[in-house]
Each structure stands twice: as C-alpha cells, then as structure tokens.
Design a protein around this motif. Structure first.
Motif, short mmCIF file in Angstrom:
data_model
loop_
_atom_site.label_atom_id
_atom_site.label_comp_id
_atom_site.label_asym_id
_atom_site.label_seq_id
_atom_site.Cartn_x
_atom_site.Cartn_y
_atom_site.Cartn_z
N UNK A 157 0.89 -1.17 0.02
CA UNK A 157 -0.11 -0.25 0.06
C UNK A 157 0.80 1.33 0.02
N UNK A 158 0.38 2.47 -0.18
CA UNK A 158 1.21 3.62 -0.04
C UNK A 158 1.58 4.20 1.19
N UNK A 159 0.77 4.08 2.12
CA UNK A 159 0.74 4.66 3.51
C UNK A 159 0.20 3.74 4.64
N UNK A 160 0.85 3.82 5.80
CA UNK A 160 0.04 3.24 6.78
C UNK A 160 0.48 4.16 8.21
N UNK A 161 -0.23 4.34 9.31
CA UNK A 161 0.26 4.92 10.52
C UNK A 161 0.83 3.86 11.37
#
Length: 287
Positions: A157-161
C-alpha cells in the motif's frame, strides 16, 4: 521485513496481493524467497512476478488462482514449467468464483452464492469447493462457493500509520481487500509510514482499518519491479530480462542470484537492478 516474513510458517496458506503487474508486495516476497520456509499454498487472484518468484524458489506446493501471467510480456515461465511438469498443484477458478470463496471465509459462511461458473467445466474440477444448488423458494440454480481461509495475507500500500491504519491511494478498487478479510493475519508493506492524524483527519480514505492489520513494514519501492500506481510504473526492462534469462537454466540461475536473492536488503536489490537510473525511469511524473 525479515521479522514480518517469519509470520509465514511451513505449510501455510499465504495470500499475495496485487493485480498482475501492479502493486504486488515484492519486497516481502523476496524475503520469503530468501528464507527457509517450505510447502506453501499460494493464493493469488490474478498473479504475476510474485508467484513466479515463489515457485522458482521451490517453496510452493500449490497455487490457487484465476490467472498467473506477465500480461503483454507473456506467460510466467517458472509457474508454467512447474505446472506442466506436475511439480506444483494448480487449483484454478474464474476470478469471481475465487473471490466468492474468499468472501465465504471472511464472513464465516458455509458458502457464498454466485451465478459465475454455471455451464462451464470449472465446477467439475472442484466438486469439494464449488457445487450447483437450487434455491428452494425461487427454483433458481446457483453455484455455492465454500470458504477459502488464508493463514497470512500480504499486501502493498501507499501509507500506514503506527496503529496499522492503511491507505491505498487512490482507494483500492481491485481484490486485495478480499484476501485481507479472509486472512487470519495480514502484513502490509508500505511506501510511507504516515502520521496518525493523516488518517483521523480523512477517515474515508482509509482502505484497511487497524484491526485487520497485524504488521506494518516500511518498504519504499516495495512493489518493484511491479508498479505502485500512481507513484511508479512496473519496470519493463526487468520483466524482459527476467523472461530472456529464464530460457536457459544456467543463465537464469545467475540472474536469480545476482539480481534477486544475493542483495542483502531492498536498497541493495534496487542497486543490483539499475539503482538511481531505474528509479528515475519508472517514477511517474505529473504532466
């Protein structure tokens, strides 16, 4: 990455995300290839390079799929050879039949009904997992697709926190979400670890909420040599050179070692495949 890869044990059923040449978790797959894990069942709705690497490494006993190919580049060479030789078992469905099996697992249902597959030979190939039934109220015939549980799903994916909230941007429209929902555990590799506020400020953009994600791995360029739209495209030269090398056993063995398994980390892997010049070539630029 190695720690996350250790979640996959011998004999596991692993779901590999991505759609053919797009957004496959290649960094994670490369670590699996370099690990000691064996006897995997790989589920890939529309597979490509990731499945071919795992089959080439000898770690796969079975592939459950709708398709494994390199699209316009041709067939996936190691998958094809292993399937034709009977070195791996291939359980093939249409995309929708496979998705229905994953949805049955996700919702803990005995089956999910569909009209897909009626009138084809596919159902006779898999009498234990797909069957024709008749609705007692309407008399309509449908296909009952039984659950396909996944031990570990891996998606890019592009981003995660830090909590695991994950964003595919633009929001996911293909089938990775079905793998995630059917899985007992999910690993997401991401281009960027973002702030928690970037998710709480725009919750509608979240693709996977934190409660379905078990591990987040920061993996810039982690989909390479497949694409991570719209950030970067698949690397055509890698696909062509891989296919060319695969025509000769010794030549492929050298390619496999030098270009895929020998590099110690993702940075070294990128350097072995052209480094900065490759990154510039596949980066998508606004026009």
């Amino acid at each position: 990455m190695q720690e996350a890869a250790s979640l996959v044990s011998d004999g596991a059923t692993i779901g590999i995300g991505g759609l053919s040449l797009n957004n496959a978790p290649m960094g994670f797959v490369r670590e699996l290839v370099r690990s000691d894990v064996r006897d995997l069942t790989v589920v890939s709705i529309v597979g490509s390079m990731a499945v071919d690497w795992l089959v080439a490494s000898g770690k796969v006993s079975k592939v459950v799929t709708g398709l494994v190919s390199f699209e316009g580049f041709g067939l996936a060479p190691n998958f094809r050879r292993a399937a034709e030789a009977g070195d791996i078992e291939v359980e093939e469905y249409s995309e929708h039949l496979l998705i229905c099996r994953l949805q049955a697992a996700a919702h803990r249902l005995p089956f999910v009904p569909t009209k897909a597959g009626i009138g084809t030979d596919v159902l006779a190939l898999h009498p234990d997992t797909t069957r024709l039934e008749t609705d007692r109220v309407t008399g309509e015939v449908y296909v009952a697709c039984t659950p396909l549980p996944i031990d570990v799903a891996v998606v890019h994916a592009h981003a995660a926190d830090a909590d695991g909230n994950t964003r595919v941007d633009p929001k996911l429209i293909w089938m990775d979400s079905d793998l995630v929902r059917a899985a007992g555990a999910t690993v997401v590799t991401v281009e960027e670890v973002a702030s928690r506020s970037s998710f709480t400020d725009a919750p509608a953009r979240t693709t996977y909420p934190r409660f379905v994600i078990d591990a987040v791995v920061h993996a810039p360029w982690g989909a390479y040599p497949t694409s991570n739209f719209p950030s970067y495209a698949h690397h055509e030269d890698f696909f062509e050179e891989y296919l060319s090398a695969s025509r000769e056993r010794d030549r492929f063995a050298r390619f496999w070692d030098d270009r895929i398994t020998a590099p110690d980390d993702q940075a070294a892997f990128l350097e072995a495949n052209g480094g900065a010049a490759t990154i510039l070539a596949v980066t998508r630029r606004a026009t």
